[in-house]
Scaffold this motif. Structure first.
Motif, PDB file in Angstrom:
ATOM      1  N   GLY A 170      28.537 -17.798  48.878  1.00 61.65           N
ATOM      2  CA  GLY A 170      28.206 -19.041  48.184  1.00 61.65           C
ATOM      3  C   GLY A 170      26.861 -19.033  47.474  1.00 61.65           C
ATOM      4  N   LYS A 171      26.058 -17.999  47.694  1.00 65.89           N
ATOM      5  CA  LYS A 171      24.768 -17.914  47.011  1.00 65.89           C
ATOM      6  C   LYS A 171      24.998 -17.557  45.545  1.00 65.89           C
ATOM      7  CE  LYS A 171      22.082 -16.551  51.043  1.00 65.89           C
ATOM      8  NZ  LYS A 171      21.331 -15.466  51.694  1.00 65.89           N
ATOM      9  N   VAL A 172      24.159 -18.131  44.682  1.00 66.31           N
ATOM     10  CA  VAL A 172      24.245 -17.851  43.256  1.00 66.31           C
ATOM     11  C   VAL A 172      23.114 -16.904  42.875  1.00 66.31           C
ATOM     12  CG1 VAL A 172      24.089 -18.848  40.935  1.00 66.31           C
ATOM     13  CG2 VAL A 172      25.396 -20.031  42.723  1.00 66.31           C
ATOM     14  N   TRP A 173      23.467 -15.872  42.140  1.00 66.03           N
ATOM     15  CA  TRP A 173      22.531 -14.855  41.701  1.00 66.03           C
ATOM     16  C   TRP A 173      22.462 -14.814  40.185  1.00 66.03           C
ATOM     17  CZ3 TRP A 173      19.614 -11.974  45.038  1.00 66.03           C
ATOM     18  CH2 TRP A 173      19.969 -12.032  46.394  1.00 66.03           C
ATOM     19  N   VAL A 174      21.321 -14.417  39.679  1.00 63.39           N
ATOM     20  CA  VAL A 174      21.122 -14.156  38.254  1.00 63.39           C
ATOM     21  C   VAL A 174      20.752 -12.683  38.145  1.00 63.39           C
ATOM     22  CG1 VAL A 174      19.759 -14.720  36.214  1.00 63.39           C
ATOM     23  CG2 VAL A 174      20.339 -16.512  37.849  1.00 63.39           C
ATOM     24  N   SER A 175      21.494 -11.949  37.330  1.00 65.03           N
ATOM     25  CA  SER A 175      21.258 -10.511  37.192  1.00 65.03           C
ATOM     26  C   SER A 175      21.090 -10.153  35.719  1.00 65.03           C
ATOM     27  CB  SER A 175      22.435  -9.723  37.769  1.00 65.03           C
ATOM     28  OG  SER A 175      22.616 -10.016  39.137  1.00 65.03           O
ATOM     29  N   GLN A 191      18.127 -12.023  41.141  1.00 68.94           N
ATOM     30  CA  GLN A 191      17.355 -12.996  41.895  1.00 68.94           C
ATOM     31  C   GLN A 191      18.219 -14.215  42.181  1.00 68.94           C
ATOM     32  OE1 GLN A 191      14.360 -13.488  38.602  1.00 68.94           O
ATOM     33  NE2 GLN A 191      14.400 -15.594  39.319  1.00 68.94           N
ATOM     34  N   LEU A 192      17.900 -14.864  43.284  1.00 69.26           N
ATOM     35  CA  LEU A 192      18.650 -16.048  43.681  1.00 69.26           C
ATOM     36  C   LEU A 192      18.361 -17.213  42.750  1.00 69.26           C
ATOM     37  CD1 LEU A 192      18.250 -15.988  47.557  1.00 69.26           C
ATOM     38  CD2 LEU A 192      20.402 -15.878  46.290  1.00 69.26           C
ATOM     39  N   SER A 193      19.363 -18.042  42.577  1.00 69.94           N
ATOM     40  CA  SER A 193      19.211 -19.296  41.856  1.00 69.94           C
ATOM     41  C   SER A 193      19.541 -20.421  42.827  1.00 69.94           C
ATOM     42  CB  SER A 193      20.158 -19.362  40.656  1.00 69.94           C
ATOM     43  OG  SER A 193      20.121 -20.651  40.061  1.00 69.94           O
ATOM     44  N   GLN A 194      18.792 -21.482  42.738  1.00 68.87           N
ATOM     45  CA  GLN A 194      19.079 -22.640  43.592  1.00 68.87           C
ATOM     46  C   GLN A 194      20.145 -23.548  42.979  1.00 68.87           C
ATOM     47  OE1 GLN A 194      15.514 -24.978  44.039  1.00 68.87           O
ATOM     48  NE2 GLN A 194      15.164 -25.086  41.845  1.00 68.87           N
ATOM     49  N   TYR A 195      20.637 -23.163  41.806  1.00 69.28           N
ATOM     50  CA  TYR A 195      21.593 -23.983  41.070  1.00 69.28           C
ATOM     51  C   TYR A 195      22.967 -23.324  41.069  1.00 69.28           C
ATOM     52  CZ  TYR A 195      17.130 -25.771  39.445  1.00 69.28           C
ATOM     53  OH  TYR A 195      15.859 -26.279  39.395  1.00 69.28           O
TER      54      TYR A 195
END
Length: 134
Positions: free
Chosen positions: A91-96, A10-14
């Motif tokens: 540049g998008k940050v993801w959490v997996s 899922q995407l992270s805004q941080y």
């Protein structure tokens, strides 16, 4: 949020470090043990290689994890729980993290034991919520 090959992302805004900082803060409040934080970008740099920001957090509850390992010793390959925060080329940050249902199937776990690892999604949700923590 999407699932692929037993991995939920899922995407992270941080940023990657802030994402992991926020997750660590939630885990500490919940009394969950943090075993390690690995900055894989920094490790790559030590050997002269380049890697987008990538950090892995290993954490868990030994009481909950032990009951899983008693039931199925090979689940220790996937314990402690792990969350990967990583920056994609755009540049998008993801959490997996591993989908608890995937682990249920992989190790033939009963529903009662899956509860011990299903806590991961609410913890990540709490860490990534827009409420200011830091």
């Amino acid at each position: 949020m999407n699932a692929n090959n037993g991995i939920i992302s899922q995407l992270s805004q941080y940023s990657v470090p802030v994402t992991i900082d926020r997750l660590e803060a939630v885990l500490e409040v919940k009394g969950i043990t943090i075993f390690a934080r690995i900055d894989q970008q920094a490790e790559a740099e030590k050997v002269g290689l380049s890697l987008c920001p990538t950090q892995l957090l290993l954490f868990g509850n030994p009481k909950a994890g032990t009951s899983l390992m008693v039931a199925e010793p090979t689940i220790a390959l996937d314990l402690p729980l792990k969350v990967l925060a990583w920056e994609a080329a755009d540049g998008k940050v993801w959490v997996s993290y591993n989908d608890p249902n995937y682990l249920k199937q992989r190790f033939s776990l009963c529903d009662e034991l899956v509860k011990n690892i299903a806590i991961i999604a609410p913890l990540i949700h709490q860490a990534l919520s827009s409420a200011d923590r830091k």
